[in-house]
Scaffold this active site. Structure first.
Site, PDB file in Angstrom:
ATOM      1  CB  THR A 157     -44.928 -27.994  48.010  1.00  0.00           C
ATOM      2  OG1 THR A 157     -44.636 -26.785  48.681  1.00  0.00           O
ATOM      3  CG2 THR A 157     -44.568 -29.161  48.905  1.00  0.00           C
ATOM      4  NE  ARG A 185     -45.141 -20.069  56.161  1.00  0.00           N
ATOM      5  CZ  ARG A 185     -45.364 -21.008  55.248  1.00  0.00           C
ATOM      6  NH1 ARG A 185     -44.370 -21.477  54.527  1.00  0.00           N
ATOM      7  NH2 ARG A 185     -46.576 -21.473  55.062  1.00  0.00           N
ATOM      8  CB  SER A 187     -43.244 -24.986  55.396  1.00  0.00           C
ATOM      9  OG  SER A 187     -43.894 -25.980  54.683  1.00  0.00           O
ATOM     10  CG  ASP A 188     -47.770 -27.656  54.992  1.00  0.00           C
ATOM     11  OD1 ASP A 188     -47.373 -26.639  54.392  1.00  0.00           O
ATOM     12  OD2 ASP A 188     -48.055 -28.719  54.400  1.00  0.00           O
ATOM     13  CB  THR A 206     -49.028 -28.909  47.927  1.00  0.00           C
ATOM     14  OG1 THR A 206     -48.478 -27.659  47.506  1.00  0.00           O
ATOM     15  CG2 THR A 206     -50.203 -29.265  47.042  1.00  0.00           C
ATOM     16  N   GLY A 207     -50.094 -26.495  49.527  1.00  0.00           N
ATOM     17  CA  GLY A 207     -51.052 -25.407  49.745  1.00  0.00           C
ATOM     18  C   GLY A 207     -50.494 -24.427  50.763  1.00  0.00           C
ATOM     19  CB  VAL A 208     -52.000 -21.590  52.527  1.00  0.00           C
ATOM     20  CG1 VAL A 208     -51.620 -20.621  53.637  1.00  0.00           C
ATOM     21  CG2 VAL A 208     -52.162 -20.844  51.201  1.00  0.00           C
ATOM     22  N   GLY A 209     -49.403 -23.390  54.094  1.00  0.00           N
ATOM     23  CA  GLY A 209     -48.995 -24.161  55.267  1.00  0.00           C
ATOM     24  C   GLY A 209     -49.814 -23.871  56.507  1.00  0.00           C
TER      25      GLY A 209
HETATM   26  N1  ASP Z   1     -47.189 -25.836  51.937  1.00  0.00           N
HETATM   27  C1  ASP Z   1     -46.060 -25.023  51.570  1.00  0.00           C
HETATM   28  C2  ASP Z   1     -45.851 -23.959  52.612  1.00  0.00           C
HETATM   29  O1  ASP Z   1     -46.799 -23.395  53.100  1.00  0.00           O
HETATM   30  C3  ASP Z   1     -46.189 -24.368  50.243  1.00  0.00           C
HETATM   31  C4  ASP Z   1     -46.672 -25.240  49.129  1.00  0.00           C
HETATM   32  O2  ASP Z   1     -47.297 -26.269  49.345  1.00  0.00           O
HETATM   33  O3  ASP Z   1     -46.411 -24.922  47.981  1.00  0.00           O
HETATM   34  O4  ASP Z   1     -44.730 -23.665  52.904  1.00  0.00           O
END
Ligand code: ASP
Length: 282
Positions: A157, A185, A187-188, A206-209
């Site tokens: 991201t 789904r 995303s955050d 960024t990371g796991v939403g």
């Molecule tokens: N945060 C994003 C999501 O979960 C992915 C990412 O940050 O790369 O969709």
């Protein structure tokens, strides 16, 4: 007030040990931070965030705009949001298809009463406002999709936080999602968990939403700064709170006192900042 800017390119994708990808992303960030920091000299924080995130979206190395991850049904859907710390307005698009710069659709929505749109409604709005058809797929992403590479290594991201010479802060974040997700789904990145700014601070995640939303990460850090903590302390404390569930996240931020900060729960996040001198880290 000295203007400041920080950008990120997420956690670098394809492979956590692929040095070539990491170097290419760092070079791209270096070029984009140079252009964006000089743009910030004559533009507001909000205008600069839109400019920087658009450049990041246009770079196929990152998982936003061109080169976004493909979802489980073979389609690309983009999410992006923008927050103006001065007006406290948040706008965004969730899972929009076939546009080039989702952050610019979010920009357009800033002046609307209904400021966050999803799916077909977002697309219809974009088309009505002159955003033409654009397919953000690249051969590399199709190859990854076909090889069914796992979503957990595909994070890339993009985001930007800027503080302008008038002391205003803005934040923007844009993503193609986590890759191979169930269509629908959310995303955050287009929520206040993934992107938030007020007059005290701005954060892009960024990371796991799902982990970022569980923590309410951006808004939590900004609230702590607003209540008197330094950006670093607020970020560290919030990252401690991710540990019980092994939350996977990274942030970039700037406070109104000019503090610039980055931290992540896992290695390999790429980012660049411009303060008095430029620095790129991963
Ligand atoms: N945060 C994003 C999501 O979960 C992915 C990412 O940050 O790369 O969709």
């Amino acid at each position: 007030m000295n203007s400041k800017i920080i950008i990120h390119g997420g956690f670098f994708s394809e492979s956590g040990t692929n040095n070539e990808v990491k170097i290419a992303k760092q070079e791209a960030l270096t070029e984009i931070i140079k252009k964006s920091s000089s743009y910030l000299k004559t533009h507001s924080a909000l205008q600069t965030v839109i400019y920087a995130v658009s450049l990041l979206e246009d770079c196929p190395l990152f998982n936003a705009g061109l080169g976004s991850q493909i979802q489980s049904d073979g389609k690309i859907r983009l999410s992006a949001s923008l927050m103006d710390g001065k007006s406290q307005k948040f706008s965004g698009v969730i899972n929009i298809e076939d546009v080039k710069n989702a952050i610019q659709v979010a920009e357009k929505l800033m002046s609307e009463e209904d400021r966050v749109l999803s799916g077909s409604g977002a697309l219809e709005y974009a088309r009505q406002n002159g955003f033409e058809y654009f397919n953000p797929e690249t051969p590399q992403r199709r190859k990854e999709y076909e090889e069914k590479l796992n979503a957990s290594i595909g994070l890339g991201t993009v985001g930007c936080v800027a503080l302008d010479k008038d002391g205003n802060i803005a934040a923007g974040t844009s993503t193609g999602g986590k890759g191979f997700e169930i269509p629908g789904r959310v995303s955050d990145s287009a929520t206040v968990a993934g992107n938030f700014a007020n007059s005290s601070a701005g954060i892009s995640c960024t990371g796991v939403g799902e982990d970022i939303v569980s923590a309410g990460l951006s808004v939590k850090i900004v609230t702590r700064v607003t209540d008197g903590m330094s950006l670093e302390d607020a970020s560290r404390k919030s990252f401690e709170e991710l540990k019980p569930y092994d939350g996977f996240a990274g942030i970039i931020g700037i406070s109104s006192t000019g503090e610039i900060y980055h931290c992540d729960s896992h290695p390999y996040m790429v980012w660049a900042a411009y303060d008095k001198e430029m620095s790129v880290f991963s």
